[in-house]
Design an enzyme around this catalytic site. Structure first.
Site, mmCIF file in Angstrom:
data_model
loop_
_atom_site.group_PDB
_atom_site.id
_atom_site.type_symbol
_atom_site.label_atom_id
_atom_site.label_comp_id
_atom_site.label_asym_id
_atom_site.label_seq_id
_atom_site.Cartn_x
_atom_site.Cartn_y
_atom_site.Cartn_z
ATOM 1 N N TYR A 15 17.485 32.642 43.286
ATOM 2 C CA TYR A 15 17.244 31.321 42.615
ATOM 3 C C TYR A 15 17.767 31.152 41.191
ATOM 4 C CZ TYR A 15 13.357 31.370 45.868
ATOM 5 O OH TYR A 15 12.417 31.458 46.869
ATOM 6 N N HIS A 20 15.593 24.910 39.391
ATOM 7 C CA HIS A 20 14.164 25.336 39.191
ATOM 8 C C HIS A 20 14.208 26.316 38.232
ATOM 9 C CE1 HIS A 20 10.456 24.650 40.490
ATOM 10 N NE2 HIS A 20 10.052 25.763 40.936
ATOM 11 N N TYR A 65 6.112 33.602 41.025
ATOM 12 C CA TYR A 65 6.866 32.444 41.341
ATOM 13 C C TYR A 65 6.387 31.461 40.325
ATOM 14 C CZ TYR A 65 9.328 34.582 45.086
ATOM 15 O OH TYR A 65 10.161 35.377 45.927
ATOM 16 N N ASN A 67 4.910 28.341 40.361
ATOM 17 C CA ASN A 67 3.700 27.947 40.535
ATOM 18 C C ASN A 67 2.515 28.783 40.239
ATOM 19 O OD1 ASN A 67 4.613 25.614 41.141
ATOM 20 N ND2 ASN A 67 4.625 26.047 43.448
#
Length: 99
Positions: A15, A20, A65, A67
């Protein structure tokens, strides 16, 4: 009074340079500019402590993560006794157009 600056993103190389992870990338830039290494682990985060313009600052990259980052932010803020008004969160694409 300490300020907590949190850069949100997702852990892992997969990532690293995704949109993001703009919070992680911004925090790494602050870390370099302010000479506050992100070299400590705890509170489900990688973090560093230092001074910026005479103010005590904690920089944090939650290693959950994105969230699930709220718990990590709560934990580090509680440990350092940082009130919500002194927490800055840098996040991703919600407010930025692609590109």
């Amino acid at each position: 009074m300490t300020t907590l600056i949190v850069g949100l993103g997702n852990p892992g190389e997969k990532y690293r340079f995704t949109r993001h992870n703009s919070g992680f990338l911004a925090l790494e830039e602050l870390s370099a500019r302010w000479n506050i290494p992100l070299n400590q682990k705890g509170f489900r985060s990688v973090y560093g402590k230092g001074l910026w313009e005479g103010r005590q600052v904690v920089l944090s990259q939650p290693q959950t993560y994105m969230n699930a980052s709220g718990g990590a932010v709560r934990d580090i803020a509680a440990f350092f006794k940082i009130i919500p008004q002194n927490i800055i969160v840098i996040h991703d694409d919600l407010d930025f157009p692609l590109g």
